[in-house]
Motif scaffolding. Structure first.
Motif, PDB file in Angstrom:
ATOM      1  N   ARG A 132       0.850  -1.192   0.000  1.00 42.46           N
ATOM      2  CA  ARG A 132       0.000   0.000   0.000  1.00 42.46           C
ATOM      3  C   ARG A 132       0.883   1.239   0.000  1.00 42.46           C
ATOM      4  N   CYS A 133       0.370   2.268  -0.649  1.00 43.36           N
ATOM      5  CA  CYS A 133       1.106   3.522  -0.750  1.00 43.36           C
ATOM      6  C   CYS A 133       0.101   4.659  -0.873  1.00 43.36           C
ATOM      7  N   GLY A 134       0.605   5.860  -1.014  1.00 38.17           N
ATOM      8  CA  GLY A 134      -0.256   7.011  -1.252  1.00 38.17           C
ATOM      9  C   GLY A 134      -0.715   7.032  -2.700  1.00 38.17           C
ATOM     10  N   PRO A 135      -1.454   8.065  -3.076  1.00 40.53           N
ATOM     11  CA  PRO A 135      -1.961   8.159  -4.449  1.00 40.53           C
ATOM     12  C   PRO A 135      -0.845   8.015  -5.486  1.00 40.53           C
ATOM     13  N   VAL A 136      -1.177   7.333  -6.563  1.00 45.73           N
ATOM     14  CA  VAL A 136      -0.230   7.092  -7.651  1.00 45.73           C
ATOM     15  C   VAL A 136      -0.712   7.807  -8.908  1.00 45.73           C
ATOM     16  N   LEU A 137       0.243   8.014  -9.822  1.00 42.71           N
ATOM     17  CA  LEU A 137      -0.056   8.677 -11.092  1.00 42.71           C
ATOM     18  C   LEU A 137      -0.808   9.972 -10.819  1.00 42.71           C
ATOM     19  N   ASP A 138      -1.925  10.202 -11.499  1.00 44.80           N
ATOM     20  CA  ASP A 138      -2.676  11.443 -11.270  1.00 44.80           C
ATOM     21  C   ASP A 138      -3.981  11.204 -10.515  1.00 44.80           C
ATOM     22  N   TYR A 139      -4.064  10.092  -9.786  1.00 43.82           N
ATOM     23  CA  TYR A 139      -5.262   9.820  -8.998  1.00 43.82           C
ATOM     24  C   TYR A 139      -5.318  10.771  -7.802  1.00 43.82           C
ATOM     25  N   PRO A 140      -6.494  11.274  -7.475  1.00 44.31           N
ATOM     26  CA  PRO A 140      -6.609  12.120  -6.286  1.00 44.31           C
ATOM     27  C   PRO A 140      -6.694  11.267  -5.009  1.00 44.31           C
ATOM     28  N   TYR A 148      -1.681   0.849  -4.452  1.00 41.37           N
ATOM     29  CA  TYR A 148      -0.623  -0.134  -4.278  1.00 41.37           C
ATOM     30  C   TYR A 148       0.497   0.132  -5.272  1.00 41.37           C
ATOM     31  N   GLN A 149       1.699  -0.318  -4.898  1.00 43.08           N
ATOM     32  CA  GLN A 149       2.832  -0.274  -5.812  1.00 43.08           C
ATOM     33  C   GLN A 149       3.709  -1.486  -5.579  1.00 43.08           C
ATOM     34  N   LYS A 150       4.417  -1.860  -6.630  1.00 46.29           N
ATOM     35  CA  LYS A 150       5.345  -2.991  -6.559  1.00 46.29           C
ATOM     36  C   LYS A 150       6.562  -2.632  -7.396  1.00 46.29           C
ATOM     37  N   GLN A 151       7.743  -2.732  -6.794  1.00 44.08           N
ATOM     38  CA  GLN A 151       8.982  -2.534  -7.532  1.00 44.08           C
ATOM     39  C   GLN A 151       9.304  -3.814  -8.281  1.00 44.08           C
ATOM     40  N   LEU A 152       9.688  -3.673  -9.542  1.00 41.73           N
ATOM     41  CA  LEU A 152      10.035  -4.824 -10.367  1.00 41.73           C
ATOM     42  C   LEU A 152      11.516  -4.753 -10.715  1.00 41.73           C
ATOM     43  N   GLY A 153      12.017  -5.834 -11.188  1.00 41.48           N
ATOM     44  CA  GLY A 153      13.389  -5.856 -11.660  1.00 41.48           C
ATOM     45  C   GLY A 153      13.864  -7.284 -11.767  1.00 41.48           C
ATOM     46  N   ARG A 154      14.647  -7.507 -12.744  1.00 42.00           N
ATOM     47  CA  ARG A 154      15.262  -8.807 -12.925  1.00 42.00           C
ATOM     48  C   ARG A 154      16.522  -8.856 -12.063  1.00 42.00           C
ATOM     49  N   ALA A 155      16.832 -10.046 -11.587  1.00 45.11           N
ATOM     50  CA  ALA A 155      18.075 -10.202 -10.835  1.00 45.11           C
ATOM     51  C   ALA A 155      19.232  -9.874 -11.763  1.00 45.11           C
ATOM     52  N   SER A 156      20.135  -9.066 -11.273  1.00 45.92           N
ATOM     53  CA  SER A 156      21.285  -8.705 -12.095  1.00 45.92           C
ATOM     54  C   SER A 156      22.548  -9.281 -11.483  1.00 45.92           C
TER      55      SER A 156
END
Length: 159
Positions: A132-140, A148-156
């Motif tokens: 859970r997080c605060g508002p994302v993009l341009d949502y009020p 919600y947010q999720k960090q993505l990334g391939r193992a490097s």
């Protein structure tokens, strides 16, 4: 009964009906001004990929979409499973496809907005590693929204 999930055009009558059902469900839980629907036409735009779940008879029973906002940020949209099919992992499987596609595209962050009365959806997102997080993009900011947010990334490998 076997369920298949595939990328499909939302511009099919059966998918339009599925999305209309989703809209009815959402509008019963939140006021219209707190519902941020993509139309099926918007779902068919470049930068949006739509997955449709179908039962063994070929009927559309669920959906989900990835909307790319930039090379770094993607948004999970239009997640829905018809009530009689809920609880069978279909939403989880659609979400996994969205996450995989975002990672394949090199997107580093997935975000989403969902309603304040969707605990089953929250559980799916949280089990998939969303926080859970605060508002994302341009949502009020809204009492009807959960973000919600999720960090993505391939193992490097280390250089």
């Amino acid at each position: 009964m076997a369920v298949t999930i595939a990328v499909e055009s939302p511009l099919q009558d059966e998918v339009r009906a599925l999305v209309a059902e989703l809209n009815e469900v959402l509008l019963a839980l939140s006021p219209p001004e707190a519902c941020y629907h993509l139309t099926v036409e918007q779902m068919a735009e470049p930068g949006v990929t739509v997955w449709i779940a179908r039962d063994g008879d070929g009927s559309a029973i669920g959906c989900g979409a990835l909307k790319r906002h930039s090379q770094q940020v993607g948004e999970v949209k239009r997640m829905f499973t018809r009530p009689q099919w809920q609880g069978r992992g279909i939403g989880r499987d659609i979400l996994a496809r969205i996450i995989d596609a975002a990672q394949d595209d090199g997107i580093s962050e997935l975000v989403l907005e969902t309603g304040d009365q969707h605990p089953a959806a929250w559980a799916i997102y949280e089990k998939a590693g969303f926080n859970r997080c605060g508002p994302v993009l341009d949502y009020p900011e809204s009492p009807y929204s959960i973000f919600y947010q999720k960090q993505l990334g391939r193992a490097s490998s280390a250089a």
